[in-house]
Design an enzyme around this catalytic site. Structure first.
Site, PDB file in Angstrom:
ATOM      1  N   SER A  13       0.727  -1.119  -0.045  1.00 48.94           N
ATOM      2  CA  SER A  13      -0.147  -0.037   0.152  1.00 48.94           C
ATOM      3  C   SER A  13       1.030   1.155   0.079  1.00 48.94           C
ATOM      4  O   SER A  13       2.154   1.218   0.476  1.00 48.94           O
ATOM      5  CB  SER A  13      -0.844   0.004   1.104  1.00 48.94           C
ATOM      6  OG  SER A  13      -0.375   0.847   2.122  1.00 48.94           O
ATOM      7  N   LYS A  14       0.293   2.456  -0.494  1.00 50.01           N
ATOM      8  CA  LYS A  14       0.924   3.518  -0.479  1.00 50.01           C
ATOM      9  C   LYS A  14       1.726   4.015   0.995  1.00 50.01           C
ATOM     10  O   LYS A  14       2.675   4.662   0.711  1.00 50.01           O
ATOM     11  CB  LYS A  14       0.035   4.751  -0.958  1.00 50.01           C
ATOM     12  CG  LYS A  14      -0.221   4.617  -2.361  1.00 50.01           C
ATOM     13  CD  LYS A  14      -0.964   5.845  -2.708  1.00 50.01           C
ATOM     14  CE  LYS A  14      -1.083   5.722  -4.291  1.00 50.01           C
ATOM     15  NZ  LYS A  14      -2.173   6.857  -4.882  1.00 50.01           N
ATOM     16  N   ARG A  15       1.324   3.486   2.058  1.00 52.29           N
ATOM     17  CA  ARG A  15       1.818   3.840   3.177  1.00 52.29           C
ATOM     18  C   ARG A  15       3.067   2.975   3.725  1.00 52.29           C
ATOM     19  O   ARG A  15       3.369   3.242   4.700  1.00 52.29           O
ATOM     20  CB  ARG A  15       0.535   3.875   4.326  1.00 52.29           C
ATOM     21  CG  ARG A  15      -0.416   4.984   4.218  1.00 52.29           C
ATOM     22  CD  ARG A  15      -1.586   4.757   5.305  1.00 52.29           C
ATOM     23  NE  ARG A  15      -1.963   3.384   4.896  1.00 52.29           N
ATOM     24  CZ  ARG A  15      -3.202   3.285   3.927  1.00 52.29           C
ATOM     25  NH1 ARG A  15      -3.416   4.249   3.132  1.00 52.29           N
ATOM     26  NH2 ARG A  15      -3.602   1.910   3.820  1.00 52.29           N
ATOM     27  N   ASP A  16       3.056   1.980   3.033  1.00 49.03           N
ATOM     28  CA  ASP A  16       4.268   1.126   3.481  1.00 49.03           C
ATOM     29  C   ASP A  16       5.504   1.797   3.208  1.00 49.03           C
ATOM     30  O   ASP A  16       5.839   2.614   2.213  1.00 49.03           O
ATOM     31  CB  ASP A  16       4.290  -0.141   2.635  1.00 49.03           C
ATOM     32  CG  ASP A  16       3.228  -1.294   3.136  1.00 49.03           C
ATOM     33  OD1 ASP A  16       2.918  -1.495   4.180  1.00 49.03           O
ATOM     34  OD2 ASP A  16       2.316  -1.814   2.175  1.00 49.03           O
TER      35      ASP A  16
END
Ligand code: GLU
Length: 447
Positions: free
Chosen positions: A216-219
């Site tokens: 995900s973009k937050r990883d």
């Protein structure tokens, strides 16, 4: 329609604020294919969602591609201009072209109006996608297959603009992430309705986290920025990205980009999902740092160190080069290089508590006291001369060499680990070394 046999590929990102690592891999594979075939690499900006597309987001994107060394033959440039004969390269500036194609679809009976929106009439038969990577894939017709191509508010939907652009930009090969595979039947149908031959499709395996979960973009490590910030070398990251779905076909993982260009081929792209192994990338970056000459590493090192405010324009270049040469083989990232470099550029560095407690003991401090005049006296402050002198002192004083080396290291760097001592002393020079030993004695001797 592919009117020439020339390879034309494109990277078609929606600028969202940073270049995702998956996007970087897609861009790289397109670029490799263009460079391998002598074709053109087009950058097209899919900026139809005005709320998410800011000039800063575009800037970040272009910066990221440039940093990776992926130069594009057509598309927007940093200065606001564009190169290429197929522009505009921003979807937000192509409204008229989409409108014209929409009218063709309407007059051909391929599209119809429903509640103010325009829908595309999808064929009611199974669709076959011949994918260069995934092979031949059958898609059964859906129960209600028609889909909106222009919304009520007049804005166009991704499927239409993506196909119209690939058609008008004469794209020969669409190389993109596997998340778009399920869209491809729609795209093939649109090409057919517009009376055009579709491009060749090649869908790249997804990139997963190391544990197999979806990224995900937050990883951590999902964005290119993370690697720039950590001080990764663009060549190392680019090399690693090559391995996310492709390989040379031998057991060799580190190779120059020229070799990847020479050998790149769509037919050897893997089908299986790729995993982003950050430990391996970290290792690979260390290998690139080690293999790099000081001269080549210096511009990167200067940037990293400047950002950490460890050096400035007045910093002596020769001294800087000696420092980089001393530590580049021992560290794996630019951030680590900066950490190791602190004592070379900062006089009032802190002392590591454990190092002080275990090494600058009364015995350790006593060693420093005895060494100080020796260091002032020794004629030649070179690595070899210093080592020879330390060895003879150890013998004279009946101690191990380590009993001299460790206290000096802590006194001149504040830590118990670092580059080899004698070359380091040579680089620091007599003045710094003796000053620091004096400071350690003043600060750390019991009152
Ligand atoms: N803008 C789309 C994306 O970023 C492009 C898809 C494609 O390459 O066709 O996913």
């Amino acid at each position: 329609m592919a009117t020439s046999s020339k390879v034309r590929v494109r990277f078609a990102p929606s600028p969202t604020g940073f270049l995702h690592i998956g996007g970087a891999r897609t861009a790289l594979f397109n670029w490799l294919y263009a460079r391998h075939t002598g074709g053109s690499f087009v950058l097209r900006i899919e900026d139809t969602d005005p709320s998410r597309n800011t000039p800063q987001a575009l800037e970040k994107l272009l910066e990221g591609l440039e940093w990776l060394g992926l130069d594009w033959d057509e598309g927007p440039r940093r200065d606001g201009s564009s190169v290429g004969d197929y522009g505009p390269y921003f979807q937000s500036q192509r409204y008229q072209l989409y409108q014209e194609c929409l009218e063709r679809l309407l007059s051909g009976g391929h599209a119809y109006e429903e509640n103010g929106a325009i829908k595309f009439r999808m064929p009611r038969q199974p669709m076959i996608v011949e994918d260069r990577v995934c092979g031949r894939i059958f898609f059964e017709p859906q129960p209600d297959p028609d889909f909106v191509i222009r919304r009520q508010d007049g804005s166009f939907v991704f499927h239409l603009v993506n196909v119209v652009d690939d058609l008008l930009m004469d794209i020969s090969h669409v190389i993109r992430g596997e998340d778009h595979l399920s869209n491809t039947p729609k795209h093939l149908a649109l090409f057919a309705a517009l009376g055009a031959t579709p491009p060749v499709y090649a869908h790249l395996p997804l990139i997963l986290n190391e544990d197999g979960s979806k990224m995900s973009k937050r990883d951590v490590g999902a964005s290119l920025e993370y690697y720039i910030e950590e001080g990764y070398l663009p060549e190392a990251l680019r090399n690693y990205l090559c391995l996310l779905g492709w390989s040379l076909g031998e057991n060799r993982e580190i190779f120059p980009i020229e070799e990847a260009i020479a050998r790149f081929d769509l037919t050897r792209i893997h089908r299986a999902n790729a995993r982003l192994d950050r430990k391996k990338l970290y290792w690979m970056n260390g290998e690139y740092m080690r293999a790099s000459s000081v001269e080549k590493l210096l511009p990167h090192a200067s940037q990293w160190l400047e950002k950490r405010k460890l050096i400035g324009p007045q910093t002596d270049r020769h001294y800087l080069a000696s420092v980089v040469s001393l530590i580049k083989d021992k560290v794996k990232t630019g951030n680590e290089l900066c950490d190791w470099a602190i004592p070379f550029f900062v006089e009032d560095f802190p002392f590591d508590e454990t190092a002080v407690k275990t090494i600058l003991t009364p015995t350790g401090l006593e060693m420093l006291r005895r060494l100080l005049p020796e260091l002032q006296r020794v004629g030649d402050f070179s690595s070899q001369a210093l080592e020879a002198h330390f060895r003879s002192l150890a013998t004279q004083w009946g101690t191990k060499l380590a009993a001299l080396v460790h206290p000096v290291r802590v006194a001149v760097t504040g830590r118990s680990v670092g580059p080899s001592l004698f070359p380091m002393l040579e680089v620091l020079g007599r003045d710094r070394v003796t000053q620091r030993i004096r400071r350690a004695l003043e600060q750390l001797s019991p009152a």
